[in-house]
Design a protein around this motif. Structure first.
Motif, PDB file in Angstrom:
ATOM      1  N   GLN A   6      -5.387  -1.118  -4.955  1.00 20.56           N
ATOM      2  CA  GLN A   6      -3.939  -1.164  -4.714  1.00 20.56           C
ATOM      3  C   GLN A   6      -3.408   0.154  -4.159  1.00 20.56           C
ATOM      4  N   ASP A   7      -4.258   1.140  -4.010  1.00 17.92           N
ATOM      5  CA  ASP A   7      -3.838   2.490  -3.610  1.00 17.92           C
ATOM      6  C   ASP A   7      -3.718   2.582  -2.085  1.00 17.92           C
ATOM      7  N   PRO A   8      -2.504   2.800  -1.563  1.00 21.49           N
ATOM      8  CA  PRO A   8      -2.325   2.875  -0.108  1.00 21.49           C
ATOM      9  C   PRO A   8      -3.145   3.998   0.534  1.00 21.49           C
ATOM     10  N   ALA A   9      -3.293   5.125  -0.146  1.00 21.66           N
ATOM     11  CA  ALA A   9      -4.054   6.237   0.435  1.00 21.66           C
ATOM     12  C   ALA A   9      -5.540   5.868   0.548  1.00 21.66           C
ATOM     13  N   PHE A  10      -6.087   5.197  -0.452  1.00 19.73           N
ATOM     14  CA  PHE A  10      -7.492   4.784  -0.365  1.00 19.73           C
ATOM     15  C   PHE A  10      -7.670   3.732   0.723  1.00 19.73           C
ATOM     16  N   ARG A  20     -11.920   4.652  13.164  1.00 20.99           N
ATOM     17  CA  ARG A  20     -12.266   5.856  13.941  1.00 20.99           C
ATOM     18  C   ARG A  20     -13.735   5.847  14.361  1.00 20.99           C
ATOM     19  N   LEU A  21     -14.623   5.429  13.468  1.00 23.20           N
ATOM     20  CA  LEU A  21     -16.060   5.457  13.767  1.00 23.20           C
ATOM     21  C   LEU A  21     -16.517   4.272  14.606  1.00 23.20           C
ATOM     22  N   LEU A  22     -15.986   3.084  14.350  1.00 22.60           N
ATOM     23  CA  LEU A  22     -16.469   1.888  15.028  1.00 22.60           C
ATOM     24  C   LEU A  22     -15.565   1.413  16.154  1.00 22.60           C
ATOM     25  N   GLY A  23     -14.356   1.974  16.244  1.00 25.31           N
ATOM     26  CA  GLY A  23     -13.468   1.629  17.345  1.00 25.31           C
ATOM     27  C   GLY A  23     -12.848   0.248  17.259  1.00 25.31           C
ATOM     28  N   LYS A  24     -12.813  -0.319  16.064  1.00 25.58           N
ATOM     29  CA  LYS A  24     -12.182  -1.632  15.884  1.00 25.58           C
ATOM     30  C   LYS A  24     -11.591  -1.687  14.484  1.00 25.58           C
ATOM     31  N   PRO A  25     -10.574  -2.538  14.300  1.00 26.46           N
ATOM     32  CA  PRO A  25      -9.920  -2.601  12.989  1.00 26.46           C
ATOM     33  C   PRO A  25     -10.771  -3.364  11.967  1.00 26.46           C
ATOM     34  N   LEU A  26     -10.601  -3.001  10.707  1.00 24.53           N
ATOM     35  CA  LEU A  26     -11.287  -3.678   9.606  1.00 24.53           C
ATOM     36  C   LEU A  26     -10.468  -4.867   9.100  1.00 24.53           C
ATOM     37  N   VAL A  27      -9.154  -4.778   9.240  1.00 17.55           N
ATOM     38  CA  VAL A  27      -8.257  -5.838   8.763  1.00 17.55           C
ATOM     39  C   VAL A  27      -7.393  -6.330   9.926  1.00 17.55           C
ATOM     40  N   THR A  34       0.567  -2.712   2.821  1.00 15.27           N
ATOM     41  CA  THR A  34       0.429  -3.334   1.500  1.00 15.27           C
ATOM     42  C   THR A  34      -0.251  -4.696   1.597  1.00 15.27           C
ATOM     43  N   ALA A  35       0.174  -5.492   2.569  1.00 19.46           N
ATOM     44  CA  ALA A  35      -0.424  -6.812   2.768  1.00 19.46           C
ATOM     45  C   ALA A  35      -1.880  -6.685   3.220  1.00 19.46           C
ATOM     46  N   ALA A  36      -2.184  -5.689   4.044  1.00 24.86           N
ATOM     47  CA  ALA A  36      -3.553  -5.479   4.510  1.00 24.86           C
ATOM     48  C   ALA A  36      -4.470  -5.099   3.350  1.00 24.86           C
ATOM     49  N   ALA A  37      -3.996  -4.241   2.460  1.00 31.58           N
ATOM     50  CA  ALA A  37      -4.797  -3.856   1.292  1.00 31.58           C
ATOM     51  C   ALA A  37      -5.051  -5.063   0.400  1.00 31.58           C
ATOM     52  N   TYR A  41      -8.790  -6.889  -0.329  1.00 28.11           N
ATOM     53  CA  TYR A  41      -9.289  -7.030  -1.689  1.00 28.11           C
ATOM     54  C   TYR A  41      -9.426  -8.496  -2.110  1.00 28.11           C
ATOM     55  N   GLU A  42      -8.431  -9.289  -1.844  1.00 28.33           N
ATOM     56  CA  GLU A  42      -8.375 -10.661  -2.370  1.00 28.33           C
ATOM     57  C   GLU A  42      -8.981 -11.717  -1.452  1.00 28.33           C
ATOM     58  N   GLU A  43      -8.775 -11.590  -0.137  1.00 32.23           N
ATOM     59  CA  GLU A  43      -9.036 -12.706   0.762  1.00 32.23           C
ATOM     60  C   GLU A  43     -10.086 -12.475   1.834  1.00 32.23           C
ATOM     61  N   ALA A  44     -10.510 -11.261   2.045  1.00 35.23           N
ATOM     62  CA  ALA A  44     -11.451 -10.986   3.138  1.00 35.23           C
ATOM     63  C   ALA A  44     -12.670 -11.903   3.033  1.00 35.23           C
TER      64      ALA A  44
END
Length: 152
Positions: A6-10, A20-27, A34-37, A41-44
């Motif tokens: 739930q931590d926005p910084a993490f 930054r490393l792979l050049g594509k978004p994770l979410v 907040t919704a992305a985090a 966690y819940e739905e990926a």
């Protein structure tokens, strides 16, 4: 203190270092932070784990998909030394993989045998491991996305 899922910084560290490393978004890009985090966690539809930089790294994050696959709840998985996700004979190969990632920043296409809490063996496939490096260049650990697994 918020749990890391739930931590926005993490969340920013996890997703920002990946991008930054792979050049594509994770979410998905159309979600608020907040919704992305919460989605990660819940739905990926993939497992994601992260461990810290301790001499014997411990998982600090494992999404619901990872918890289901490895058979641990949040409190258990975030107390588990990451080396214990592999059986003893497979730990040397896993360590070599981690060292390659330390040198290169990330590696994609990894596969290896892992073990659940109950001792069931399974294969992770097409995994990507990356260094969790913040925008200032500080290393916080490593994370892995596991898009596919199969029972052995």
């Amino acid at each position: 203190m918020l749990p890391l899922h739930q931590d926005p910084a993490f969340h920013a560290l996890l997703t920002g270092s990946y991008e930054r490393l792979l050049g594509k978004p994770l979410v998905p890009g159309d979600l608020s932070p907040t919704a992305a985090a919460a989605w990660l966690y819940e739905e990926a539809p993939f497992a994601i784990l992260a461990h810290n930089t301790a001499p014997d790294p411990v998982f600090v994050y494992g999404n619901k998909a990872a918890q289901r696959r490895f058979g641990y709840d949040w409190d258990e998985i975030t107390a588990l030394p990451s080396r214990l996700s592999a059986e003893a004979p497979n730990r040397e190969e896993r360590q070599r993989f981690l060292e390659r990632v330390q040198r290169l920043g990330y590696e994609a296409g990894y596969q290896g045998v892992r073990i659940t809490k109950s001792g069931h063996r399974f294969m992770i496939e097409e995994a990507t491991l990356w260094q969790m490096i913040d925008a200032d260049g500080v290393l916080h650990g490593q994370a892995v996305i596991i898009p596919r697994t199969r029972d052995l």
